[in-house]
Design a protein around this motif. Structure first.
Motif, PDB file in Angstrom:
ATOM      1  N   TYR A 124       0.835  -1.299   0.060  1.00 20.55           N
ATOM      2  CA  TYR A 124       0.066  -0.010   0.022  1.00 20.55           C
ATOM      3  C   TYR A 124       0.876   1.279   0.123  1.00 20.55           C
ATOM      4  O   TYR A 124       1.560   1.547   0.949  1.00 20.55           O
ATOM      5  CB  TYR A 124      -0.917   0.121   1.127  1.00 20.55           C
ATOM      6  N   GLU A 153      -4.283   2.115   3.693  1.00 19.10           N
ATOM      7  CA  GLU A 153      -5.068   0.980   4.286  1.00 19.10           C
ATOM      8  C   GLU A 153      -5.668   1.313   5.525  1.00 19.10           C
ATOM      9  O   GLU A 153      -5.267   2.328   5.911  1.00 19.10           O
ATOM     10  CB  GLU A 153      -3.755  -0.253   4.862  1.00 19.10           C
ATOM     11  N   HIS A 154      -6.496   0.649   6.043  1.00 19.48           N
ATOM     12  CA  HIS A 154      -7.508   0.916   7.246  1.00 19.48           C
ATOM     13  C   HIS A 154      -8.505   1.984   6.968  1.00 19.48           C
ATOM     14  O   HIS A 154      -9.742   1.596   6.931  1.00 19.48           O
ATOM     15  CB  HIS A 154      -6.727   1.137   8.311  1.00 19.48           C
ATOM     16  N   VAL A 185      -9.510   2.679   3.916  1.00 17.36           N
ATOM     17  CA  VAL A 185     -10.259   2.306   2.855  1.00 17.36           C
ATOM     18  C   VAL A 185     -11.320   1.417   3.313  1.00 17.36           C
ATOM     19  O   VAL A 185     -12.394   1.166   2.535  1.00 17.36           O
ATOM     20  CB  VAL A 185      -9.222   1.328   1.906  1.00 17.36           C
ATOM     21  N   SER A 228     -10.786  -7.505   0.838  1.00 24.02           N
ATOM     22  CA  SER A 228     -11.071  -6.295   0.253  1.00 24.02           C
ATOM     23  C   SER A 228     -10.701  -6.687  -1.331  1.00 24.02           C
ATOM     24  O   SER A 228      -9.953  -7.452  -1.569  1.00 24.02           O
ATOM     25  CB  SER A 228     -10.286  -5.024   0.573  1.00 24.02           C
ATOM     26  N   ALA A 271      -2.146  -4.159   7.021  1.00 23.78           N
ATOM     27  CA  ALA A 271      -3.034  -4.339   8.419  1.00 23.78           C
ATOM     28  C   ALA A 271      -2.038  -3.833   9.544  1.00 23.78           C
ATOM     29  O   ALA A 271      -2.561  -3.325  10.326  1.00 23.78           O
ATOM     30  CB  ALA A 271      -3.517  -5.724   8.747  1.00 23.78           C
TER      31      ALA A 271
HETATM   32  C1  MEV Z   1      -4.900  -5.065   4.876  1.00 20.39           C
HETATM   33  O1  MEV Z   1      -3.941  -5.569   4.075  1.00 20.39           O
HETATM   34  C2  MEV Z   1      -5.543  -3.822   4.642  1.00 20.39           C
HETATM   35  C3  MEV Z   1      -6.643  -3.356   5.420  1.00 20.39           C
HETATM   36  O2  MEV Z   1      -6.956  -2.099   4.828  1.00 20.39           O
HETATM   37  C4  MEV Z   1      -7.975  -4.361   5.522  1.00 20.39           C
HETATM   38  C5  MEV Z   1      -8.522  -4.423   4.059  1.00 20.39           C
HETATM   39  O3  MEV Z   1      -8.787  -3.282   3.443  1.00 20.39           O
HETATM   40  O4  MEV Z   1      -9.376  -5.354   3.787  1.00 20.39           O
HETATM   41  C6  MEV Z   1      -6.487  -3.127   6.820  1.00 20.39           C
END
Ligand code: MEV
Length: 338
Positions: A11, A15-16, A18, A161, A295
């Motif tokens: 990323y 992340e998060h 999203v 996701s 994550a």
């Molecule tokens: C995990 O790789 C990324 C998160 O944003 C969770 C997600 O988007 O499913 C933490």
């Protein structure tokens, strides 16, 4: 015999956040999983995995992962790997309208397993492409991405996701906002990745951020601030020019945004001592910027550094198990020579 490969991802931003409808920008990295599929005369699936950060193992089964074979490696890892292969085979059979198709499958991967670098997505994407091609029914990229997402969704009990599977299929940088996924233009980005050898629990980390958001207003604001960083970063990527040398200023600005993004993720409680140590080691060695990727809780950081010095610094950082450079993978899933 058909051989396909697909890249892992980091990323760059988002992340998060999203998870709450903000955009994110995952980018594919030149570390690939390669899957070979050879149709069989029966309906068996034989899987040989020579390097999934496991000891190599070979298994043969007819039904699902419930028929787990007797192999001498830790059960959860085998089951995780087998679950993804199984789901990819089911998607390929459905797409090719060949419910009883059997395969000999070989998997080789340069992506550390469970490190948040999209290893399972890369295996599923390359597996679906290889298996459908082997059956004479190649799919277009959007369908590969969609079927790979469904395979991950099934294995991860709805916790997937679209980011990993879409990015691995398309390559380059992609923009994800809810179910909307689109490729974006991006220059080559000199990534350096540091891996602490562990992994956070994604479900628990996502739940922790949700809890924080429901308790503290600042956490809502933090998620919104990450969204602003993503939008600013997208604008910068859109201004990039093809000549790498001309993009130095861009790398500096992207790096600064990565630093902000890491600070905001730390405020949401998803960083870790090992991740912070690697982020600071990268910055002190001259990285334009560094942040955790995925994550959090453990796993990987990503830094921007065209010099090679950050990789060396990370390799001497306590808690860093592996450090490597990985340029942006412009190609997503592709056919390889057998
Ligand atoms: C995990 O790789 C990324 C998160 O944003 C969770 C997600 O988007 O499913 C933490």
């Amino acid at each position: 015999m058909t051989v396909c490969s697909a890249p892992g991802k980091v990323y760059l931003f988002g992340e998060h956040a999203v998870v709450y409808g903000e955009p994110a920008v995952p980018t594919a990295i030149e570390r690939r999983a390669t899957v070979t599929a050879e149709p069989r005369d029966d309906d068996h699936v034989r899987v040989e995995a020579t390097d999934l950060s496991l000891d190599g193992f070979t298994v043969e089964y007819t039904g699902g992962t419930g028929d787990r074979p007797d192999v001498d490696v830790p059960t959860p890892l085998v089951e995780a790997a087998m679950g993804y292969v199984d789901a990819a085979v089911r998607q390929a059979r459905a797409a090719a309208d060949a419910p009883a198709a059997g395969f000999d499958i070989t998997i080789e991967s340069e992506i550390p397993l469970g490190a948040g670098l999209g290893s399972s997505a890369a295996v599923v994407v390359a597996g679906i492409d290889a298996a459908t091609r082997a059956l004479g029914k190649p799919l277009d990229r959007r369908e590969i991405a969609d079927r790979a997402y469904r395979a991950e969704f099934e294995v991860q009990d709805g916790q997937a996701s679209r980011a990993d599977t879409f990015c691995s299929t398309m390559g380059g940088a992609v923009r994800v906002e809810g179910d909307d996924c689109e490729p974006m233009d991006a220059p080559n980005l000199p990534f350096v990745i540091g891996f602490d050898g562990g992994a956070g629990n994604t479900g628990e980390l996502v739940a922790g951020v949700r809890e924080l958001k429901s308790t503290y207003r600042f956490a809502d604001d933090t998620v919104a601030a990450i969204g602003d960083i993503v939008r600013t970063g997208e604008g910068l990527l859109g201004e990039a020019v093809p000549e790498a040398d001309a993009n130095r200023e861009l790398l500096v600005e992207l790096g600064e945004l990565m630093d902000f993004n890491h600070g905001l993720l730390a405020a949401l409680g998803v960083s870790a001592r090992s991740l912070d140590a690697m982020v600071w080691a990268a910055r002190e060695a001259g990285a334009h910027g560094a942040k955790l990727t995925g994550a959090g809780g453990g796993g990987c950081i990503v830094a921007l550094d065209p010099t090679g010095e950050v990789e060396t610094a990370l390799s001497y950082t306590q808690g860093c198990e592996d450090a490597f450079q990985a340029s942006l993978a412009t190609e997503g899933v592709r056919v390889e020579e057998p």
